[in-house]
Scaffold this motif. Structure first.
Motif, PDB file in Angstrom:
ATOM      1  N   ALA A  19      14.043  13.306   4.709  1.00 10.92           N
ATOM      2  CA  ALA A  19      15.508  13.300   4.730  1.00 10.92           C
ATOM      3  C   ALA A  19      16.049  13.596   6.119  1.00 10.92           C
ATOM      4  O   ALA A  19      17.146  13.156   6.467  1.00 10.92           O
ATOM      5  CB  ALA A  19      16.040  14.314   3.718  1.00 10.92           C
ATOM      6  N   SER A  20      15.290  14.321   6.925  1.00 16.23           N
ATOM      7  CA  SER A  20      15.747  14.641   8.286  1.00 16.23           C
ATOM      8  C   SER A  20      15.338  13.584   9.309  1.00 16.23           C
ATOM      9  O   SER A  20      15.642  13.721  10.489  1.00 16.23           O
ATOM     10  CB  SER A  20      15.229  16.017   8.708  1.00 16.23           C
ATOM     11  OG  SER A  20      13.857  15.953   9.046  1.00 16.23           O
ATOM     12  N   GLY A  21      14.639  12.533   8.868  1.00 12.67           N
ATOM     13  CA  GLY A  21      14.301  11.447   9.773  1.00 12.67           C
ATOM     14  C   GLY A  21      12.834  11.277  10.107  1.00 12.67           C
ATOM     15  O   GLY A  21      12.468  10.344  10.819  1.00 12.67           O
ATOM     16  N   TRP A  22      11.979  12.155   9.625  1.00 18.80           N
ATOM     17  CA  TRP A  22      10.542  11.987   9.848  1.00 18.80           C
ATOM     18  C   TRP A  22      10.050  10.867   8.941  1.00 18.80           C
ATOM     19  O   TRP A  22      10.503  10.725   7.815  1.00 18.80           O
ATOM     20  CB  TRP A  22       9.778  13.275   9.553  1.00 18.80           C
ATOM     21  CG  TRP A  22      10.014  14.342  10.559  1.00 18.80           C
ATOM     22  CD1 TRP A  22      10.971  15.315  10.509  1.00 18.80           C
ATOM     23  CD2 TRP A  22       9.311  14.538  11.783  1.00 18.80           C
ATOM     24  NE1 TRP A  22      10.903  16.112  11.629  1.00 18.80           N
ATOM     25  CE2 TRP A  22       9.892  15.663  12.432  1.00 18.80           C
ATOM     26  CE3 TRP A  22       8.257  13.887  12.405  1.00 18.80           C
ATOM     27  CZ2 TRP A  22       9.446  16.133  13.656  1.00 18.80           C
ATOM     28  CZ3 TRP A  22       7.801  14.364  13.635  1.00 18.80           C
ATOM     29  CH2 TRP A  22       8.391  15.469  14.241  1.00 18.80           C
ATOM     30  N   GLY A  23       9.096  10.080   9.432  1.00 16.38           N
ATOM     31  CA  GLY A  23       8.519   8.994   8.652  1.00 16.38           C
ATOM     32  C   GLY A  23       7.014   9.024   8.726  1.00 16.38           C
ATOM     33  O   GLY A  23       6.420   9.709   9.561  1.00 16.38           O
ATOM     34  N   ALA A  24       6.387   8.270   7.823  1.00 13.59           N
ATOM     35  CA  ALA A  24       4.931   8.162   7.791  1.00 13.59           C
ATOM     36  C   ALA A  24       4.469   7.132   8.814  1.00 13.59           C
ATOM     37  O   ALA A  24       5.095   6.088   8.973  1.00 13.59           O
ATOM     38  CB  ALA A  24       4.469   7.760   6.396  1.00 13.59           C
ATOM     39  N   VAL A  25       3.393   7.420   9.484  1.00 15.09           N
ATOM     40  CA  VAL A  25       2.820   6.492  10.455  1.00 15.09           C
ATOM     41  C   VAL A  25       1.872   5.558   9.707  1.00 15.09           C
ATOM     42  O   VAL A  25       0.928   6.029   9.064  1.00 15.09           O
ATOM     43  CB  VAL A  25       2.064   7.254  11.575  1.00 15.09           C
ATOM     44  CG1 VAL A  25       1.405   6.279  12.531  1.00 15.09           C
ATOM     45  CG2 VAL A  25       3.004   8.206  12.300  1.00 15.09           C
ATOM     46  N   PRO A  26       2.106   4.258   9.760  1.00 13.21           N
ATOM     47  CA  PRO A  26       1.222   3.326   9.047  1.00 13.21           C
ATOM     48  C   PRO A  26      -0.242   3.488   9.472  1.00 13.21           C
ATOM     49  O   PRO A  26      -0.553   3.583  10.655  1.00 13.21           O
ATOM     50  CB  PRO A  26       1.762   1.947   9.455  1.00 13.21           C
ATOM     51  CG  PRO A  26       3.195   2.193   9.826  1.00 13.21           C
ATOM     52  CD  PRO A  26       3.196   3.574  10.448  1.00 13.21           C
ATOM     53  N   GLY A  27      -1.118   3.576   8.484  1.00 10.65           N
ATOM     54  CA  GLY A  27      -2.552   3.664   8.746  1.00 10.65           C
ATOM     55  C   GLY A  27      -3.071   5.023   9.146  1.00 10.65           C
ATOM     56  O   GLY A  27      -4.242   5.166   9.456  1.00 10.65           O
ATOM     57  N   ARG A  28      -2.203   6.040   9.155  1.00 11.81           N
ATOM     58  CA  ARG A  28      -2.619   7.394   9.544  1.00 11.81           C
ATOM     59  C   ARG A  28      -1.999   8.418   8.609  1.00 11.81           C
ATOM     60  O   ARG A  28      -0.961   8.173   8.013  1.00 11.81           O
ATOM     61  CB  ARG A  28      -2.132   7.731  10.955  1.00 11.81           C
ATOM     62  CG  ARG A  28      -2.797   6.973  12.051  1.00 11.81           C
ATOM     63  CD  ARG A  28      -2.313   7.419  13.403  1.00 11.81           C
ATOM     64  NE  ARG A  28      -2.661   8.816  13.680  1.00 11.81           N
ATOM     65  CZ  ARG A  28      -2.186   9.490  14.711  1.00 11.81           C
ATOM     66  NH1 ARG A  28      -1.366   8.921  15.570  1.00 11.81           N
ATOM     67  NH2 ARG A  28      -2.535  10.752  14.911  1.00 11.81           N
ATOM     68  N   ASP A  29      -2.615   9.563   8.515  1.00 13.16           N
ATOM     69  CA  ASP A  29      -2.023  10.697   7.816  1.00 13.16           C
ATOM     70  C   ASP A  29      -1.263  11.499   8.871  1.00 13.16           C
ATOM     71  O   ASP A  29      -1.734  12.517   9.369  1.00 13.16           O
ATOM     72  CB  ASP A  29      -3.112  11.534   7.143  1.00 13.16           C
ATOM     73  CG  ASP A  29      -2.543  12.584   6.208  1.00 13.16           C
ATOM     74  OD1 ASP A  29      -1.401  12.423   5.734  1.00 13.16           O
ATOM     75  OD2 ASP A  29      -3.249  13.581   5.947  1.00 13.16           O
ATOM     76  N   ALA A  30      -0.089  10.982   9.244  1.00 14.59           N
ATOM     77  CA  ALA A  30       0.696  11.548  10.340  1.00 14.59           C
ATOM     78  C   ALA A  30       2.169  11.260  10.089  1.00 14.59           C
ATOM     79  O   ALA A  30       2.518  10.343   9.339  1.00 14.59           O
ATOM     80  CB  ALA A  30       0.261  10.926  11.667  1.00 14.59           C
ATOM     81  N   ILE A  31       3.029  12.058  10.738  1.00 19.73           N
ATOM     82  CA  ILE A  31       4.472  11.844  10.663  1.00 19.73           C
ATOM     83  C   ILE A  31       5.015  11.583  12.058  1.00 19.73           C
ATOM     84  O   ILE A  31       4.457  12.049  13.056  1.00 19.73           O
ATOM     85  CB  ILE A  31       5.203  13.026   9.987  1.00 19.73           C
ATOM     86  CG1 ILE A  31       4.898  14.350  10.680  1.00 19.73           C
ATOM     87  CG2 ILE A  31       4.867  13.074   8.506  1.00 19.73           C
ATOM     88  CD1 ILE A  31       5.668  15.556  10.126  1.00 19.73           C
ATOM     89  N   ARG A  32       6.123  10.841  12.095  1.00 17.39           N
ATOM     90  CA  ARG A  32       6.709  10.446  13.383  1.00 17.39           C
ATOM     91  C   ARG A  32       8.231  10.534  13.308  1.00 17.39           C
ATOM     92  O   ARG A  32       8.826  10.235  12.274  1.00 17.39           O
ATOM     93  CB  ARG A  32       6.311   9.015  13.697  1.00 17.39           C
ATOM     94  CG  ARG A  32       6.892   8.484  14.993  1.00 17.39           C
ATOM     95  CD  ARG A  32       6.449   7.059  15.216  1.00 17.39           C
ATOM     96  NE  ARG A  32       6.998   6.518  16.445  1.00 17.39           N
ATOM     97  CZ  ARG A  32       7.330   5.265  16.604  1.00 17.39           C
ATOM     98  NH1 ARG A  32       7.162   4.396  15.622  1.00 17.39           N
ATOM     99  NH2 ARG A  32       7.833   4.852  17.748  1.00 17.39           N
TER     100      ARG A  32
END
Length: 121
Positions: A19-32
């Protein structure tokens, strides 16, 4: 060594970050997340403050800066995915960014990391 977030932790923590703007990185277990600041000085100031927090946590982001834009990816390399350290650093960075504009990027909805994790277990 930090542990990967559990499914319950992901369900509890990731929606608020999404909700604050973080998203999932395609192909990784990471946020961006990508922020746009008013100026280079504001962007650099944010990075300086965030660097001090990251050093205290002993958890360092993958990031880049071009003029007034700061692009941050968080993942815990020791456990090869998201850990409590990423949640804590993301939350602290959000507070440090103040009124910076969140930029749309090419990430997936952050909740998709809950689904990906569930398929892996």
């Amino acid at each position: 060594m930090p542990d990967l977030l559990t499914d319950a932790e992901r369900s509890a923590e990731l929606p608020a970050l999404g909700a604050s703007g973080w998203g999932a990185v395609p192909g990784r277990d990471a946020i961006r997340k990508v922020w746009k600041f008013r100026s280079f000085v504001d962007a650099w100031g944010f990075m300086s403050r965030a660097a001090l927090v990251a050093e205290k946590l002993n958890h360092h982001p993958e990031w880049s800066n071009v003029y007034n834009v700061v692009d941050v990816t968080l993942s815990t390399h020791d456990c090869h995915g998201l850990s409590r350290l990423d949640i804590d650093l993301a939350t602290r960075m959000d507070a440090l960014a103040g009124a910076a504009e969140v930029q749309p990027d090419l990430t997936l909805p952050v909740e998709s990391l809950c689904q990906v994790r569930a398929r892996q277990t």
